[in-house]
Design an enzyme around this catalytic site. Structure first.
Site: not given
Ligand code: AMP
Length: 415
Positions: A52, A217
């Site tokens: 950054r 999610k």
């Molecule tokens: P986000 O912050 O919503 O972009 O989510 C990112 C996180 O989603 C990462 O830390 C991944 O480890 C998690 N992730 C991705 N795929 C899966 C899955 N199939 N089950 C659980 N967590 C997941």
């Protein structure tokens, strides 16, 4: 003024005219510049990643080269409105000084961002100096966008520049309120680059425009998926959110991550996509495991064969190959969110396959953009960040921009 012309055409930004720091007369002026120096540190306060700071160098060096004095301000961590040594920007000032050494600029650290401690350092600064003010969030008034605090901050500069895209979605004193007190405001080069790439991807993308959506999610990305449906030709879904969509289609998803309260909404999105002729693609296979553990027993199954007691932690090889083909034949790709639990090596193949496809596509002329946050972390982890068109420095900000929301930090620059 490439960016600014393109951004001006942005439908969701309306008629927006923003000056670039490269078009503003800064000679002899103190340029109060909001940067994002919110760097990760270890438990001893050592900076573990200075990206950054490096990203801000272009703007700082340009101001110095053009005869101005950059007065830099930033937040670091969450000191919750209190002066806490742990969150001091002093180590950042030292790293900045090291990075600027070859340019000959000298960095001076002010132990406060407002008041006499700031004024003394700011007034003593001469051409060739760079001032970094202490953490803005030592004052609760920063996040409250307090008018008196804005006035106090404004005394540090003759004109205002914002180069902190990562905090542009927040209406804070340093990103929003203070700008109104200056007659001359401008975007820094990093802010300009972010708006240019993200703006062009939405306004006049080379088609087909493909969006790759992943992450844990569906709830955090519903608005962006809905907004992108109006713009994209194809949306590829992966990550934890895929299982809410699969459940909405009637598949058994075992113990995979599902947001029960979003299943109905996922079904609605699938129907909307069909109505609007958007190709919303779900995985056909997945890597399932017995537990959320890198060493858990695992196997690849078709999405219609997930059994109870198994959870999907990555997209499968067939899906990876299919998504890679779509990415490589796209004109523009916007990627947001990992395809699986990429932090665990046994569930990182899907995310790696997307990163590889992005790199190959870039080589044949596709515009490839990685939203900030976890997909940016993933592509850096794979050592491929330099081989795509643009990796955004703002996770939340890039999502809100793609959703079509106006970012307060950008609106404040619009004259
Ligand atoms: P986000 O912050 O919503 O972009 O989510 C990112 C996180 O989603 C990462 O830390 C991944 O480890 C998690 N992730 C991705 N795929 C899966 C899955 N199939 N089950 C659980 N967590 C997941």
């Amino acid at each position: 003024m490439g960016l600014l012309q393109s951004y001006r055409r942005s439908s969701h930004a309306g008629e927006c005219v923003i000056q670039s720091v490269s078009d503003v007369e800064v000679r002899g002026k103190r340029v109060l510049t909001r940067v994002d120096f919110n760097v990760p540190q270890d438990e001893n306060g050592a900076i573990t990643d200075d990206n950054r700071i490096r990203e801000s160098l272009a703007t700082i060096e340009l101001i110095v080269r053009n005869g101005g004095i950059p007065i830099l301000m930033s937040h670091l961590g969450r000191p919750k409105g209190e002066r806490k040594l742990k969150y001091s920007l002093r180590p950042v000032a030292e790293r900045l000084a090291a990075l600027l050494k070859s340019s000959g600029a000298a960095v001076h650290f002010a132990e406060d961002c407002v008041g006499p401690l700031a004024t003394t350092v700011v007034e003593a600064a001469e051409h060739g100096d760079v001032v970094l003010l202490e953490n803005l969030r030592f004052y609760p008034q920063e996040e409250a966008n307090d008018p008196e605090f804005c006035t106090a901050l404004s005394l540090n500069g003759d004109l205002y520049c914002n180069d902190a895209f990562g905090t542009a979605h927040r209406a804070h004193a340093s990103t929003s309120g203070v700008a109104a007190l200056f007659s001359v405001v401008c975007a820094g080069l990093l802010m300009q680059k972010e708006l240019d790439y993200l703006g062009n991807a939405l306004i006049e993308p080379a088609r087909p425009l493909v969006s790759v959506m992943g992450g844990s999610k569906i709830s955090g990305k519903i608005d962006v998926i809905t907004a992108l449906m109006d713009k994209c030709d194809t949306i590829l879904i992966g990550g934890g959110m895929m299982f809410t969509f699969l459940q909405a289609q009637g598949f058994n998803v075992g113990s995979s991550l599902v947001e029960q309260d979003r299943v109905e909404l996922a079904g609605k999105i699938l129907r909307q996509a069909a109505e609007r002729n958007v190709d919303l693609v779900l995985p056909t296979d997945t890597v399932v495991a017995k537990a959320f553990d890198n060493n858990a027993e695992r196997m690849v199954v078709s999405v219609d064969a997930i059994e109870d007691g198994w959870m999907g932690l990555d997209i499968g090889p067939q899906t990876s190959a299919n998504y890679a083909r779509t990415i490589e034949s796209a004109g523009t790709v916007v990627w947001n969110g990992p395809m699986g639990v990429f932090e665990m090596s046994n569930f990182s193949s899907g995310t790696r396959a997307i990163a590889d496809a992005m790199v190959r596509a870039t080589g044949t002329g596709t515009v490839t953009i990685v939203g900030g946050g976890d997909s940016a972390a993933a592509i850096s982890q794979f050592g491929q960040a330099k081989h795509v068109t643009h990796v955004s420095t703002g996770g939340g900000a890039s999502l809100e921009f793609l959703e079509g929301k106006s970012l307060p930090g950008v609106v404040a620059l619009d004259r």
